[in-house]
Design an enzyme around this catalytic site. Structure first.
Site, PDB file in Angstrom:
ATOM      1  N   SER A 139      43.924  34.094  53.113  1.00  0.00           N
ATOM      2  CA  SER A 139      45.249  34.665  52.858  1.00  0.00           C
ATOM      3  C   SER A 139      45.280  36.092  53.383  1.00  0.00           C
ATOM      4  CB  SER A 139      45.523  34.664  51.346  1.00  0.00           C
ATOM      5  OG  SER A 139      46.643  35.447  51.018  1.00  0.00           O
ATOM      6  N   TYR A 152      42.785  37.268  42.561  1.00  0.00           N
ATOM      7  CA  TYR A 152      43.131  36.393  43.688  1.00  0.00           C
ATOM      8  C   TYR A 152      42.674  37.034  44.996  1.00  0.00           C
ATOM      9  CZ  TYR A 152      45.964  33.729  47.021  1.00  0.00           C
ATOM     10  OH  TYR A 152      46.378  32.963  48.079  1.00  0.00           O
TER      11      TYR A 152
END
Length: 242
Positions: A139, A152
């Protein structure tokens, strides 16, 4: 002689939705046989039925090594072994850093980072047999962090660092590619347990996203390159994402 797509087998984790399901469709259309791995067996059964011959649904949780070992044995027995592993399974449980979120933190580390590491370790022998590919879905959060995405982001920074180490460890027999998408139109925001964060994140998703199929097309392109060419890292965002 290098293998043609019809000779190759791709294992896709998190294949029940989003990027995983789109990647399975794209690779099957390109001639790959595909093993669909996910927890939600009803979804991957439906996807396997949609794809038809050469698609196998295997219920497996990437946090369960025994389940992955069983999946790898089925891939070996039913499809002849994996040539491609797409480490796509992931969760995005954003929110403030508080003790109340501790279960979300544990789940993200176990799924996003340890799950990919374990799946790669389990399938490594098959991937090494004749030359393979590992595609790690990370990501843009692996490059930047915000107040509500710390753990995250930590899993994605970890994925990025591990991918580079893995690339060096496995070359030239196995190519390793890191894909770092920005906002993708998937169900990830709906899983956020902190309500205020979920609503704020969803607003961003309503403004700018890329489609899972667009990520899948990129993965298919990477895998279509001749074996002497390794595309190591791809960072992409919607054109209007800051």
């Amino acid at each position: 002689m290098s293998a043609t797509p019809s000779d190759r087998v791709a294992v896709v984790t998190g294949a029940s939705s989003g990027i995983g399901a789109a990647t399975a469709r794209a690779l099957h259309a390109a001639g790959y046989r595909v093993a669909l791995l996910a927890r939600r067996v009803d979804r991957i059964d439906a996807l396997a039925a949609e794809l038809g011959d050469g698609a196998v649904a295997i219920q497996a949780d990437v946090t369960d090594r025994d389940a992955l070992l069983s999946a790898a044995q089925r891939v070996q027995d039913e499809l002849g072994g994996a040539d491609v592993l797409v480490n796509n399974a992931g969760i995005m449980l954003l929110g403030p850093f508080t003790p109340r979120q501790h279960e979300d933190y544990r789940r993200m580390i176990e799924v996003n980072l340890l799950g990919a590491i374990t799946a790669t370790e389990v399938f490594l022998d098959q991937l090494e047999d004749g030359g393979g590919d590992v595609i790690n879905i990370s990501s843009v959060a692996g490059r930047t962090a915000r107040a509500t995405n710390g753990v995250y982001a930590a899993t994605k920074w970890g994925m990025n660092g591990w991918s580079e180490s893995l690339r060096q460890a496995l070359l030239p027999d196995i190519r390793v590619t890191l894909i770092e998408p920005g906002v993708v139109d998937t169900e990830l925001p709906t899983h956020i347990t902190h309500e205020a964060t979920r609503q704020a994140v969803q607003k961003g998703y309503d403004v700018a996203t890329v489609k899972p199929e667009e990520i899948a097309d990129i993965i298919a392109f990477v895998l279509s390159r001749p074996r002497h060419l390794a595309i190591n890292e791809i960072l992409l965002r919607p054109a209007d994402q800051a």
